[in-house]
Design an enzyme around this catalytic site. Sequence first.
Site, mmCIF file in Angstrom:
data_model
loop_
_atom_site.group_PDB
_atom_site.id
_atom_site.type_symbol
_atom_site.label_atom_id
_atom_site.label_comp_id
_atom_site.label_asym_id
_atom_site.label_seq_id
_atom_site.Cartn_x
_atom_site.Cartn_y
_atom_site.Cartn_z
ATOM 1 N N CYS A 135 2.462 -3.783 5.384
ATOM 2 C CA CYS A 135 2.602 -2.377 5.774
ATOM 3 C C CYS A 135 1.421 -1.987 6.656
ATOM 4 C CB CYS A 135 2.661 -1.517 4.512
ATOM 5 S SG CYS A 135 2.497 0.238 4.817
ATOM 6 N N CYS A 171 -0.359 1.228 5.721
ATOM 7 C CA CYS A 171 -1.189 1.143 4.502
ATOM 8 C C CYS A 171 -2.483 0.385 4.780
ATOM 9 C CB CYS A 171 -0.458 0.399 3.380
ATOM 10 S SG CYS A 171 1.263 0.803 3.191
ATOM 11 N N ASP A 172 -2.384 -0.736 5.461
ATOM 12 C CA ASP A 172 -3.521 -1.658 5.542
ATOM 13 C C ASP A 172 -4.115 -1.825 6.938
ATOM 14 O OD1 ASP A 172 -3.150 -2.158 2.850
ATOM 15 O OD2 ASP A 172 -1.745 -3.786 3.214
#
Length: 305
Positions: free
Chosen positions: A133, A136-137
């Site tokens: 993701c 997200c990261d």
Amino acid sequence: MAHYEILIVGGGPAGYTAALYAARSGRKTAVVEKLSPGGQMATTSVIDNYPGFPDGVDGFELGEKMEQQARKYGAETIYAEVTGADLAAVPKVLTTSEGEFTADAVILATGAYPRELGLPGESELRGRGIAYCAACDGMMYRGKVVAVNGGGNTAVEDALYLSKLCQKVYLIHRRDSLRASAVYHKALEEAGVEILWNSRVTELRKEKRLTGIELENVVTGEKSQLACDGLFVAVGRVPDTALFAGQVETDGAGYLVADESCRTSVPGVFAAGDVRTKALRQVITAAADGASAAHWAEEYLLKRV
Ligand code: NAP
């Protein structure tokens, strides 16, 4: 064995919105959740597109607030893993790591998880070079060289997102044309994303972290090495429906077939959020499903009496 009028499987935005609506209409309600509130949303550091939060909101925090709001109206949370279900039974039965529970209506809000490539070392490198993701990261790869694997909308959106943060972004796709919407093609070019066509990842190279990948050209069979700090895997998602297979109708990809009413092929069983057949899987659409599923579950319970 505890009995509930409405039992919800999965504590993401769909599950807790369903719990809020069901409990608020006076139904004895519980959410069965194996980890913590929020589901996949809880792994997203900033959610920018959920209305009401002009500065964005932390996904974990939003999950906790959704749980609190549902709890305020009496919804319980059973922290347990569901290991079996008899959805045709009257009442319906859920077997969990904390014992059996019965319910008059069940809302399945189990979500979907990213498909893995299935390469050796993939699991152990998760968080150390392998990610699923970009939103997200991505920040962890600021200024680094990364590759995104996949040719769909998610892969392209991830590549575009990363192109704003990273030194260099490669997009690796197994065919010679993208599945992603045409609108993105020019954007990729403008963002300087280099596309490696007809390529598949065959090996993950590592020391303590990922250091690079081996690629194979699927047309010529030629192998090559690509040094990179991160590989974002975006090769589709897998709905979390294995437990209900054979009991509820699914589409070819395993999603629970249901329209906007969230009613599945089994009376009294509803599908809400990413696990349902739908075009757009977002926090807002999951929450909307939760409200809808609770509404139609209520209607089902009223008609049964
Ligand atoms: P997807 O559309 O199913 O695309 C998956 C991509 O991964 C495809 O290009 C596929 O290649 C490739 N792939 C699948 N298995 C692979 C494997 N084992 N190895 C290498 N490549 C593999 O999945 P998605 O991109 O996650 O999107 C899911 C749904 O959400 C879609 O309906 C999409 O339109 C939607 N979505 C919409 C938006 C938006 O509207 N903004 C954003 C994200 C997602 P092939 O093309 O060769 O099959």
